[in-house]
Write a protein that holds these residues in place. Structure first.
Motif, mmCIF file in Angstrom:
data_model
loop_
_atom_site.group_PDB
_atom_site.id
_atom_site.type_symbol
_atom_site.label_atom_id
_atom_site.label_comp_id
_atom_site.label_asym_id
_atom_site.label_seq_id
_atom_site.Cartn_x
_atom_site.Cartn_y
_atom_site.Cartn_z
ATOM 1 N N SER A 159 -40.858 33.765 -25.575
ATOM 2 C CA SER A 159 -40.456 32.578 -26.340
ATOM 3 C C SER A 159 -41.159 31.305 -25.856
ATOM 4 O O SER A 159 -41.045 30.258 -26.488
ATOM 5 C CB SER A 159 -38.939 32.386 -26.258
ATOM 6 O OG SER A 159 -38.556 32.194 -24.914
ATOM 7 N N ARG A 163 -46.001 28.235 -30.925
ATOM 8 C CA ARG A 163 -45.924 28.812 -32.267
ATOM 9 C C ARG A 163 -47.257 28.572 -32.954
ATOM 10 O O ARG A 163 -47.861 27.519 -32.801
ATOM 11 C CB ARG A 163 -44.799 28.149 -33.068
ATOM 12 C CG ARG A 163 -43.407 28.584 -32.624
ATOM 13 C CD ARG A 163 -42.344 27.864 -33.410
ATOM 14 N NE ARG A 163 -42.463 26.427 -33.277
ATOM 15 C CZ ARG A 163 -42.555 25.590 -34.298
ATOM 16 N NH1 ARG A 163 -42.563 26.035 -35.528
ATOM 17 N NH2 ARG A 163 -42.639 24.283 -34.092
ATOM 18 N N ARG A 165 -49.240 28.542 -36.675
ATOM 19 C CA ARG A 165 -49.043 28.530 -38.123
ATOM 20 C C ARG A 165 -50.409 28.328 -38.779
ATOM 21 O O ARG A 165 -51.279 27.709 -38.178
ATOM 22 C CB ARG A 165 -48.161 27.340 -38.544
ATOM 23 C CG ARG A 165 -46.756 27.363 -37.982
ATOM 24 C CD ARG A 165 -45.792 28.016 -38.971
ATOM 25 N NE ARG A 165 -44.426 27.989 -38.473
ATOM 26 C CZ ARG A 165 -43.923 28.796 -37.549
ATOM 27 N NH1 ARG A 165 -44.691 29.704 -36.985
ATOM 28 N NH2 ARG A 165 -42.665 28.711 -37.166
ATOM 29 N N SER A 176 -48.547 24.764 -32.656
ATOM 30 C CA SER A 176 -47.562 23.699 -32.867
ATOM 31 C C SER A 176 -47.696 22.594 -31.821
ATOM 32 O O SER A 176 -47.156 21.511 -31.973
ATOM 33 C CB SER A 176 -46.152 24.279 -32.833
ATOM 34 O OG SER A 176 -45.971 25.005 -31.631
#
Ligand code: ADP
Ligand code: MG
Length: 213
Positions: A159, A163, A165, A176
């Motif tokens: 985690s 991130r 995208r 991100s």
């Protein structure tokens, strides 16, 4: 026996709060006995990171200070978890480590141990399970944090990965953490703005009264 490769993760933060948030996210993946070695120049954000760790385990981050004369401080959270914060800067030699009970701390494995200035200690005093974190100062408020999680415990830290995208304009993968997120570049952000002005973007349903704030 095969030794799994370490998991390397790079994250960028743009202010102390982001560094604390990242550290708190990291803390939520930690278990008793984990050891973190925090490298970086003076003012990089090592203590800031430890404050975030404290918050992540339910402590008031203000309890964490730069231990000027005290080399090791231990903080206990309400759930009994202990954060041991060590500042090795003023260690004179390994005998100092014996004074603070380093070997017991590591062997007992009942605390989360965070060490600033790990380079001041003999490398072999760190267990192989040590998580290494290097903080680089990029600009006044920008920091690059490079995590190396030993392969044996890497699964726990999924985690922490940034991130990714697709850029909203060109589809290129973008992290991100990047300043231009959710676009890959300023150019793509401007291209998107142009699309708005030229009304190439459509609203998905008619605008209702409640939409206007
Ligand atoms: P160290 O323990 O590495 O010497 P500190 O955590 O005590 O560093 O101090 C870091 C300093 O840098 C603080 O004054 C903090 O406000 C500032 N700072 C600015 N941007 C950041 C950032 N992105 N992350 C962490 N600290 C930051
Ligand atoms: Mg410090």
């Amino acid at each position: 026996m095969t030794v799994a490769n370490p998991l390397i993760i790079e994250r960028r933060t743009r202010n102390p709060e982001e560094t604390m948030d990242l550290a708190a996210a990291c803390a939520r993946c930690l278990v008793d006995g984990d050891v973190l070695a925090l490298d970086g120049a003076l003012g990089a954000g090592k203590t800031c990171f430890v404050r975030g760790l404290a918050r992540g385990i339910g402590l008031d981050p203000r309890v964490v200070s730069s231990p000027t004369f005290v080399i090791c401080r231990q903080h206990q959270a309400d759930d009994g978890r202990v954060l041991a914060h060590l500042d090795a800067y003023r260690l004179k030699d390994d005998a100092d480590l014996d004074t603070i009970g380093w070997d017991e701390l590591i062997e007992q494995g009942d605390a989360i141990v965070a060490v600033e200035w790990p380079g001041r200690m003999t490398a072999s005093r760190f267990p192989s399970r040590t998580i290494r974190i290097e903080i680089d100062t990029i600009g006044a408020d920008e920091r690059l944090l490079r995590f190396a999680f030993p392969g044996s415990i890497a699964d726990r830290f999924d985690s922490i990965r940034p991130r990714t995208r697709p850029c909203r304009t060109c589809g290129k993968p973008i992290s991100s953490d990047d300043a231009t997120f959710p676009f890959c570049s300023e150019r793509c952000r401007l291209a998107d703005l142009h699309a708005w002005f030229e009304e190439r973007h459509r609203v998905s349903r008619p605008i209702e009264d409640g939409d206007q704030g």
